[in-house]
Design an enzyme around this catalytic site. Structure first.
Site, mmCIF file in Angstrom:
data_model
loop_
_atom_site.group_PDB
_atom_site.id
_atom_site.type_symbol
_atom_site.label_atom_id
_atom_site.label_comp_id
_atom_site.label_asym_id
_atom_site.label_seq_id
_atom_site.Cartn_x
_atom_site.Cartn_y
_atom_site.Cartn_z
ATOM 1 N N GLY A 48 0.828 -1.196 0.000
ATOM 2 C CA GLY A 48 0.000 0.000 0.000
ATOM 3 C C GLY A 48 0.862 1.245 0.000
ATOM 4 O O GLY A 48 2.028 1.200 0.408
ATOM 5 N N GLN A 53 2.924 10.041 1.376
ATOM 6 C CA GLN A 53 4.215 9.340 1.415
ATOM 7 C C GLN A 53 5.113 9.695 0.235
ATOM 8 O O GLN A 53 6.302 9.372 0.243
ATOM 9 C CB GLN A 53 3.995 7.818 1.433
ATOM 10 C CG GLN A 53 3.460 7.307 2.743
ATOM 11 C CD GLN A 53 3.366 5.793 2.718
ATOM 12 O OE1 GLN A 53 2.398 5.240 2.228
ATOM 13 N NE2 GLN A 53 4.391 5.126 3.238
ATOM 14 N N CYS A 90 5.989 -0.188 7.253
ATOM 15 C CA CYS A 90 5.604 0.971 6.458
ATOM 16 C C CYS A 90 6.798 1.393 5.612
ATOM 17 O O CYS A 90 7.916 1.423 6.112
ATOM 18 C CB CYS A 90 5.191 2.106 7.390
ATOM 19 S SG CYS A 90 4.733 3.614 6.522
ATOM 20 N N LEU A 91 6.557 1.717 4.349
ATOM 21 C CA LEU A 91 7.662 2.119 3.469
ATOM 22 C C LEU A 91 8.333 3.406 3.958
ATOM 23 O O LEU A 91 9.481 3.662 3.613
ATOM 24 C CB LEU A 91 7.167 2.298 2.026
ATOM 25 C CG LEU A 91 6.745 1.016 1.283
ATOM 26 C CD1 LEU A 91 6.141 1.366 -0.073
ATOM 27 C CD2 LEU A 91 7.912 0.048 1.125
ATOM 28 N N HIS A 132 -4.450 1.293 7.313
ATOM 29 C CA HIS A 132 -3.091 1.846 7.454
ATOM 30 C C HIS A 132 -2.911 3.048 6.518
ATOM 31 O O HIS A 132 -2.414 4.102 6.931
ATOM 32 C CB HIS A 132 -2.069 0.736 7.135
ATOM 33 C CG HIS A 132 -0.637 1.184 7.100
ATOM 34 N ND1 HIS A 132 0.316 0.667 7.952
ATOM 35 C CD2 HIS A 132 0.012 2.070 6.323
ATOM 36 C CE1 HIS A 132 1.488 1.233 7.687
ATOM 37 N NE2 HIS A 132 1.335 2.087 6.703
ATOM 38 N N GLU A 133 -3.352 2.894 5.268
ATOM 39 C CA GLU A 133 -3.162 3.979 4.290
ATOM 40 C C GLU A 133 -4.062 5.175 4.603
ATOM 41 O O GLU A 133 -3.653 6.320 4.412
ATOM 42 C CB GLU A 133 -3.412 3.476 2.861
ATOM 43 C CG GLU A 133 -2.524 2.313 2.408
ATOM 44 C CD GLU A 133 -1.043 2.488 2.714
ATOM 45 O OE1 GLU A 133 -0.559 3.634 2.702
ATOM 46 O OE2 GLU A 133 -0.369 1.476 2.977
ATOM 47 N N HIS A 136 -2.432 7.379 6.990
ATOM 48 C CA HIS A 136 -1.460 8.284 6.362
ATOM 49 C C HIS A 136 -2.126 9.588 5.916
ATOM 50 O O HIS A 136 -1.530 10.654 5.993
ATOM 51 C CB HIS A 136 -0.819 7.629 5.133
ATOM 52 C CG HIS A 136 0.357 6.745 5.445
ATOM 53 N ND1 HIS A 136 1.502 7.213 6.057
ATOM 54 C CD2 HIS A 136 0.575 5.424 5.218
ATOM 55 C CE1 HIS A 136 2.373 6.210 6.188
ATOM 56 N NE2 HIS A 136 1.832 5.108 5.697
HETATM 57 NI NI NI Z 1 2.703 3.234 5.646
#
Ligand code: NI
Length: 164
Positions: A48, A53, A90-91, A132-133, A136
């Site tokens: 995701g 991000q 998480c990226l 999760h997204e 963000h």
């Molecule tokens: Ni993330």
């Protein structure tokens, strides 16, 4: 692939803490951005990615748990059922994983790529990634779910990383 210059923002970057703005209408610009986000997510083996991000202050998320990318614009959770604790990464926080309690099942309303209002049901991993997204988009990160000692540790580790 066209080079757009978008890159993944890492913890400590202010872009990750902004509240993303809703989209008035999904047009070619938003579709292109979502496509590029999906490319970046795939290139980084993520499941995701949210627009903040990559430094874009818009309510767009892309999700792919192995069935092809989903692109959601202005996603809102309308219903939550059950709860489930699981470790998440998480990226934007490479190397960090945190246990996060989330709803097991959700109903999401969003705009699709043709700017049409749609709703979808998701459970388990898909529900988790969407939640999760959406976090963000509110400027919320997995580190916020960690206990205070862990938070301090992560903050310190990334301060060092960012100074380098
Ligand atoms: Ni993330």
């Amino acid at each position: 692939m066209k080079e757009t210059g978008l890159n993944i923002r890492i913890y400590g970057d202010k872009a990750l803490r902004r509240k993303a703005k809703p989209i008035k209408k999904v047009g070619s610009e938003e579709r292109l951005l979502a496509e590029e986000m999906a490319n970046i997510m795939h290139a980084n083996a993520g499941v995701g990615l949210a627009a903040p991000q990559v430094g874009v202050n818009k309510q767009i998320i892309v999700v792919d748990i192995g069935n092809g990318p989903l692109k959601l614009f202005n996603p809102r959770i309308k219903q939550r059922k059950g709860s489930c604790l699981m470790e998440e990464g998480c990226l934007s926080l490479p190397g960090v994983s945190v246990n996060v309690k989330r709803a097991k099942e959700i109903c999401v309303e969003c705009l699709d790529e043709s700017s049409k209002k749609v709703s979808m049901r998701a459970e388990d991993l898909l529900a988790r990634v969407i939640q999760h997204e959406i976090d963000h988009l509110k400027g919320k990160l997995i580190v916020d779910y960690a206990d205070i000692l862990r938070k301090l540790k992560i903050r310190k580790a990334f301060k060092k990383k960012l100074k380098k």
